[in-house]
Design a protein around this motif. Structure first.
Motif, PDB file in Angstrom:
ATOM      1  N   MET A   1      -2.846   3.938   0.686  1.00 57.08           N
ATOM      2  CA  MET A   1      -2.834   2.071   0.794  1.00 57.08           C
ATOM      3  C   MET A   1      -1.922   1.954   1.930  1.00 57.08           C
ATOM      4  N   LYS A   2      -2.261   0.632   2.480  1.00 56.46           N
ATOM      5  CA  LYS A   2      -1.812   0.004   3.664  1.00 56.46           C
ATOM      6  C   LYS A   2      -1.423  -1.113   3.303  1.00 56.46           C
ATOM      7  N   GLY A   3      -0.329  -1.447   2.796  1.00 49.49           N
ATOM      8  CA  GLY A   3       0.070  -2.860   1.995  1.00 49.49           C
ATOM      9  C   GLY A   3      -0.935  -3.047   0.819  1.00 49.49           C
ATOM     10  N   ASP A   4      -1.725  -4.177   0.946  1.00 50.63           N
ATOM     11  CA  ASP A   4      -2.696  -4.531  -0.036  1.00 50.63           C
ATOM     12  C   ASP A   4      -4.197  -4.207   0.154  1.00 50.63           C
ATOM     13  N   ALA A   5      -4.269  -3.353   1.246  1.00 48.10           N
ATOM     14  CA  ALA A   5      -5.496  -2.598   1.416  1.00 48.10           C
ATOM     15  C   ALA A   5      -5.656  -1.048   1.346  1.00 48.10           C
ATOM     16  N   LEU A   6      -6.739  -0.807   0.964  1.00 51.63           N
ATOM     17  CA  LEU A   6      -7.098   0.694   0.828  1.00 51.63           C
ATOM     18  C   LEU A   6      -7.708   1.386   2.246  1.00 51.63           C
ATOM     19  N   LEU A   7      -7.225   2.250   2.785  1.00 52.81           N
ATOM     20  CA  LEU A   7      -7.313   2.506   4.010  1.00 52.81           C
ATOM     21  C   LEU A   7      -8.053   4.047   4.014  1.00 52.81           C
ATOM     22  N   THR A   8      -9.165   4.143   4.543  1.00 52.31           N
ATOM     23  CA  THR A   8     -10.021   5.335   4.760  1.00 52.31           C
ATOM     24  C   THR A   8      -9.962   5.938   6.107  1.00 52.31           C
ATOM     25  N   ARG A   9      -9.398   6.993   6.346  1.00 51.80           N
ATOM     26  CA  ARG A   9      -9.252   7.879   7.748  1.00 51.80           C
ATOM     27  C   ARG A   9     -10.653   8.507   8.024  1.00 51.80           C
ATOM     28  N   SER A 390       1.692 -11.278  -2.445  1.00 51.67           N
ATOM     29  CA  SER A 390       1.269  -9.772  -2.794  1.00 51.67           C
ATOM     30  C   SER A 390       2.618  -9.124  -2.404  1.00 51.67           C
ATOM     31  N   LEU A 391       2.882  -8.052  -3.404  1.00 49.94           N
ATOM     32  CA  LEU A 391       4.097  -7.215  -3.409  1.00 49.94           C
ATOM     33  C   LEU A 391       3.626  -5.745  -3.446  1.00 49.94           C
ATOM     34  N   SER A 392       4.179  -5.049  -2.542  1.00 55.32           N
ATOM     35  CA  SER A 392       3.923  -3.387  -2.567  1.00 55.32           C
ATOM     36  C   SER A 392       5.098  -2.691  -2.451  1.00 55.32           C
ATOM     37  N   THR A 393       5.085  -1.426  -2.865  1.00 53.34           N
ATOM     38  CA  THR A 393       6.134  -0.616  -2.756  1.00 53.34           C
ATOM     39  C   THR A 393       5.676   0.882  -2.685  1.00 53.34           C
ATOM     40  N   VAL A 398       3.981   7.929  -4.616  1.00 50.69           N
ATOM     41  CA  VAL A 398       3.249   6.902  -5.480  1.00 50.69           C
ATOM     42  C   VAL A 398       3.397   5.530  -4.825  1.00 50.69           C
ATOM     43  N   GLN A 399       2.185   5.025  -4.249  1.00 47.65           N
ATOM     44  CA  GLN A 399       2.155   3.728  -3.816  1.00 47.65           C
ATOM     45  C   GLN A 399       1.724   2.771  -4.964  1.00 47.65           C
ATOM     46  N   MET A 400       1.992   1.619  -4.988  1.00 48.76           N
ATOM     47  CA  MET A 400       1.715   0.703  -5.739  1.00 48.76           C
ATOM     48  C   MET A 400       1.534  -0.724  -4.970  1.00 48.76           C
ATOM     49  N   GLY A 401       0.679  -1.665  -5.560  1.00 47.08           N
ATOM     50  CA  GLY A 401       0.794  -2.999  -4.908  1.00 47.08           C
ATOM     51  C   GLY A 401       0.256  -4.162  -6.062  1.00 47.08           C
ATOM     52  N   LEU A 402       0.843  -5.207  -6.175  1.00 51.67           N
ATOM     53  CA  LEU A 402       0.455  -6.225  -6.791  1.00 51.67           C
ATOM     54  C   LEU A 402       0.044  -7.398  -6.205  1.00 51.67           C
ATOM     55  N   SER A 403      -1.155  -8.369  -6.267  1.00 55.61           N
ATOM     56  CA  SER A 403      -1.163  -9.313  -5.565  1.00 55.61           C
ATOM     57  C   SER A 403      -2.205 -10.514  -6.579  1.00 55.61           C
ATOM     58  N   TYR A 404      -1.903 -11.734  -6.256  1.00 55.19           N
ATOM     59  CA  TYR A 404      -2.539 -13.041  -6.661  1.00 55.19           C
ATOM     60  C   TYR A 404      -3.019 -13.983  -5.557  1.00 55.19           C
ATOM     61  N   THR A 405      -4.301 -14.319  -5.411  1.00 57.62           N
ATOM     62  CA  THR A 405      -4.903 -15.101  -4.764  1.00 57.62           C
ATOM     63  C   THR A 405      -5.694 -16.274  -5.593  1.00 57.62           C
ATOM     64  N   HIS A 406      -5.772 -17.386  -5.107  1.00 58.02           N
ATOM     65  CA  HIS A 406      -6.447 -18.493  -5.340  1.00 58.02           C
ATOM     66  C   HIS A 406      -7.645 -18.851  -4.599  1.00 58.02           C
ATOM     67  N   LYS A 407      -8.945 -18.575  -4.718  1.00 58.35           N
ATOM     68  CA  LYS A 407      -9.849 -18.856  -3.836  1.00 58.35           C
ATOM     69  C   LYS A 407     -10.763 -19.861  -4.266  1.00 58.35           C
ATOM     70  N   THR A 408     -11.965 -20.160  -3.510  1.00 57.27           N
ATOM     71  CA  THR A 408     -13.002 -21.023  -3.740  1.00 57.27           C
ATOM     72  C   THR A 408     -14.262 -20.588  -3.211  1.00 57.27           C
ATOM     73  N   GLN A 409     -15.405 -20.901  -3.791  1.00 60.26           N
ATOM     74  CA  GLN A 409     -16.892 -20.486  -3.521  1.00 60.26           C
ATOM     75  C   GLN A 409     -17.434 -21.651  -3.316  1.00 60.26           C
ATOM     76  N   ARG A 410     -17.771 -21.831  -2.025  1.00 61.47           N
ATOM     77  CA  ARG A 410     -18.658 -23.359  -1.764  1.00 61.47           C
ATOM     78  C   ARG A 410     -20.248 -22.880  -1.871  1.00 61.47           C
ATOM     79  N   PRO A 411     -20.975 -23.788  -2.453  1.00 64.28           N
ATOM     80  CA  PRO A 411     -22.622 -23.551  -2.785  1.00 64.28           C
ATOM     81  C   PRO A 411     -23.180 -23.422  -1.268  1.00 64.28           C
ATOM     82  N   SER A 412     -23.873 -22.392  -1.154  1.00 62.60           N
ATOM     83  CA  SER A 412     -24.705 -22.201   0.299  1.00 62.60           C
ATOM     84  C   SER A 412     -25.450 -23.581  -0.033  1.00 62.60           C
TER      85      SER A 412
END
Length: 651
Positions: A1-9, A390-393, A398-412
């Motif tokens: 984990m890198k912050g709130d992302a999953l990193l693959t080398r 987002s909060l990570s530690t 053991v790496q842990m992260g918790l996040s919340y977002t508010h998003k939208t999806q406009r019609p095509s």
């Protein structure tokens, strides 16, 4: 984990020998798909960035050698710096550039899947001092099979049952070209620009048979000969960027322009056994135009940094539709939209805790015009705030992260297009200019320990956009396939994976499940669509003698519900051999995909009056050979990141 992302080398691992970025992404956890058509598990199509630059053409992934990739990050809950419609992000980071002079990549791929297809590309680059000039050219084309069976049950005053079988083929020709430059003014400032163009042609010829029952009594039989031609030409796209550092302040500016025209024609000859024959012709022309600019600042603050900026997009989508169908009329519609956005995101470290909080504001002005006149009942303005946190530690290992977002999806824009198109004498299809954007709340928990990781996500979609059918015409016997907003969908996603090494064998195991809660009106009652979809992946990389890599990948996906559909189970078994020669400058890849031909997924669409069962019994077994040659390989210095990414995806 890198912050709130999953990193693959990738660099220094077996993935460096995978072939191209396409081959790498098929091995990245939570990423499904192949050959530029990727989705993140439970999150749909991602925005893909390469060194911070948004990919506008997925075919560019085939132009990136896996040996030049440093790592890949997957963000499943991106924050305020990304457009509010972006629900997942893939960041590909390349190795640092080295060497001057000419460099290039030549790649040829031949595929056999009942019919032959081919793909060729040439990437050339010249670098001297701070100047880099590049040109990319490519072609993809061939023949593909069209086979489908549709059973449509319609409840109106009569119970209609249409059983339609269609078979045929399509010819596709797609070519592109891209020219650009970048220039390092000094160590802290660079500029650049590129221009790309291309064309797409497709010609599909199909023969169909339709048996129609009325209240289970034979009503008619139709034989249909259908020819559809489409052309997208030209496809202009230009980008201009500046990237610089002034003291501690980083500045990133991008400007994009896009214009394209797509035309299509359809001729449907219907020969009826019981009624008059009918020939329906239609033609449409779509014109898309986009201007976008984005300015981002970054500045270190205390134990972290702050990012803030603005983004503006102006877009237009116009459609002219002409038809001689009896119950349809020609139409002329246009959508004009302006989006002004501002965002701020602050990241700070407090001991063992990392906190990131952001806020994005978007003002959207939407105008719908029909036959040159504005429709006030379909035009609207939105003002929205989209928070994220987002909060990570890391506790021991053991790496842990918790996040919340508010998003939208406009019609095509195609979903908003009010034009109605002819499918057959009982079925029409069209967009819905009254559609509202989706509102999405998402909470996500992620953890990693040693060779294992896990993710748990909950989302709530308000006003989700789903396919539906409505009665059309005076008697309502004809049904219109369109889209509308449903009240709400709740969804729970879980994904876990682990990777190991046993001698020359490097296996990876991934498990996932998606469960939604959705109940719809169906016939004279209600129907629950809440069966979960499960996923099992086993990916194997084996390092054989003579530096040959063997990949054997297996996947099984269960039947289940997604939106207002039921999707059948599917599975595949793929095998690939990769061998590089001459210090990795020349490589040969041999692949056999979907060996047992089990990767077709049948779909059932449920709504109030119409149920549609669709199967596509195409032979998916594909044999593929890829030859690639590179010389004096260096990655682009081009640092443009693009603007208006969400609008480009909607087009």
């Amino acid at each position: 984990m890198k912050g709130d992302a999953l990193l693959t080398r990738v660099s220094g691992t077996h993935l460096a020998h995978a072939g191209t970025a396409n081959d790498v992404l098929t091995q990245v956890p939570m990423v499904l798909g192949s050959e530029g058509n990727f989705e993140v598990f439970g999150k749909g199509s991602p925005a893909i960035y390469v060194n911070g630059r948004l990919l506008q053409d997925a075919s560019e992934l085939a132009q990136i050698s896996s040996e030049n990739i440093k790592n890949v990050e997957v963000l499943t809950n991106p924050g305020a710096k990304y457009n509010a419609s972006v629900k997942s992000v893939i960041n590909i980071t390349l190795k640092a550039p080295q060497g001057d002079g000419f460099s290039g990549l030549l790649r040829a791929q031949a595929s056999m899947q009942k019919y032959f297809r081919t793909s060729e590309q040439i990437n050339l680059k010249y670098r001297t001092g701070g100047l880099e000039v590049f040109g990319n050219f490519g072609y993809m084309g061939g023949k593909h099979e069209n086979v489908s069976t549709i059973d449509m049950i319609t409840n109106s005053s009569i119970l209609w049952n249409q059983i339609m079988d269609q078979s045929g083929y399509g010819l596709v020709h797609d070519f592109y070209g891209k020219l650009g430059f970048s220039y390092l003014l000094n160590a802290n400032h660079s500029i650049g620009a590129y221009y790309s163009n291309g064309g797409h042609r497709a010609d599909a010829r199909n023969t169909g048979w339709s048996r129609i029952l009325a209240n289970d009594i034979p009503y008619d039989e139709l034989m249909m000969r259908i020819r559809e031609k489409t052309k997208t030409m030209p496809r202009h796209h230009a980008n201009l960027y500046y990237a610089g550092i002034m003291g501690k302040l980083s500045i990133d500016f991008n400007m994009d322009y896009m214009w394209q025209k797509k035309s299509s024609s359809l001729q449907n000859n219907e020969m009826s056994e019981s009624f008059e024959d009918e020939t329906v012709s239609s033609a449409s022309a779509n014109r898309s135009r986009l201007f976008a600019e984005k300015l981002v600042f970054s500045y270190p603050v205390w134990q972290g940094h702050i990012e803030f900026g603005e983004e503006y997009t102006s877009s237009r989508f116009a459609t002219d539709y002409i038809t001689d169908a009896t119950l349809l009329s020609s139409s002329d519609s246009r959508v004009d939209e302006h989006n002004v956005a501002g965002f701020v995101q602050l990241a700070q470290r407090f001991g063992m805790w990392n906190l990131s909080a952001g806020l994005r504001y978007e003002h959207v002005s939407f105008r719908y015009l029909e036959n040159g006149l504005q429709r006030d009942d379909m035009s609207r303005t939105y003002n929205n705030l989209f928070p994220s946190i987002s909060l990570s530690t890391m506790i021991q290992n053991v790496q842990m992260g918790l996040s919340y977002t508010h998003k939208t999806q406009r019609p095509s824009y195609s979903a908003l297009d009010g034009s109605i198109a002819y499918i057959n004498r009982f079925t029409f299809e069209g967009g819905n200019p009254y559609l509202k954007p989706e509102r999405i709340h998402n909470v996500e928990l992620m953890g990693a320990w040693r060779n294992f990781f896990a993710k748990l996500s909950y989302s709530c979609k308000q006003d989700p956009i789903l396919y539906t059918t409505l009665p059309y015409g005076d008697d309502g016997e004809i049904k219109l396939i369109t889209r509308e907003n449903y009240p709400k969908i709740q969804q729970l996603e879980a994904f876990a994976g682990g990777q190991f090494q046993v001698g020359v064998w490097q296996p990876k195991v991934n498990l996932g499940i998606i469960k939604q809660w959705l109940t719809i009106d169906y016939h004279n009652g209600r129907k629950s669509l809440d069966n979960p979809i499960g996923l099992i992946q086993l990916q194997n990389a084996i390092h054989l003698p003579y530096d040959i890599w063997l990949n054997i990948d297996m996947q099984w996906m269960s039947a289940g519900n997604g939106d207002n559909t039921k999707i059948s189970s599917s599975s595949y078994l793929n095998a690939k051999l990769y061998k590089a020669f001459f210090h990795n400058s020349f490589s040969v890849t041999l692949e056999v995909n979907d060996i047992f031909n089990r990767n077709n997924r049948n779909v059932s669409l449920y709504n109030k009056d119409v149920t549609i069962f669709k199967s596509t019994p195409i032979d998916n077994r594909t044999f593929q050979v890829t030859l690639q040659y590179t010389f004096n390989v260096t990655r682009d210095r081009y640092a443009g990141k693009g603007a208006g990414s969400n609008e480009l995806n909607r087009f």
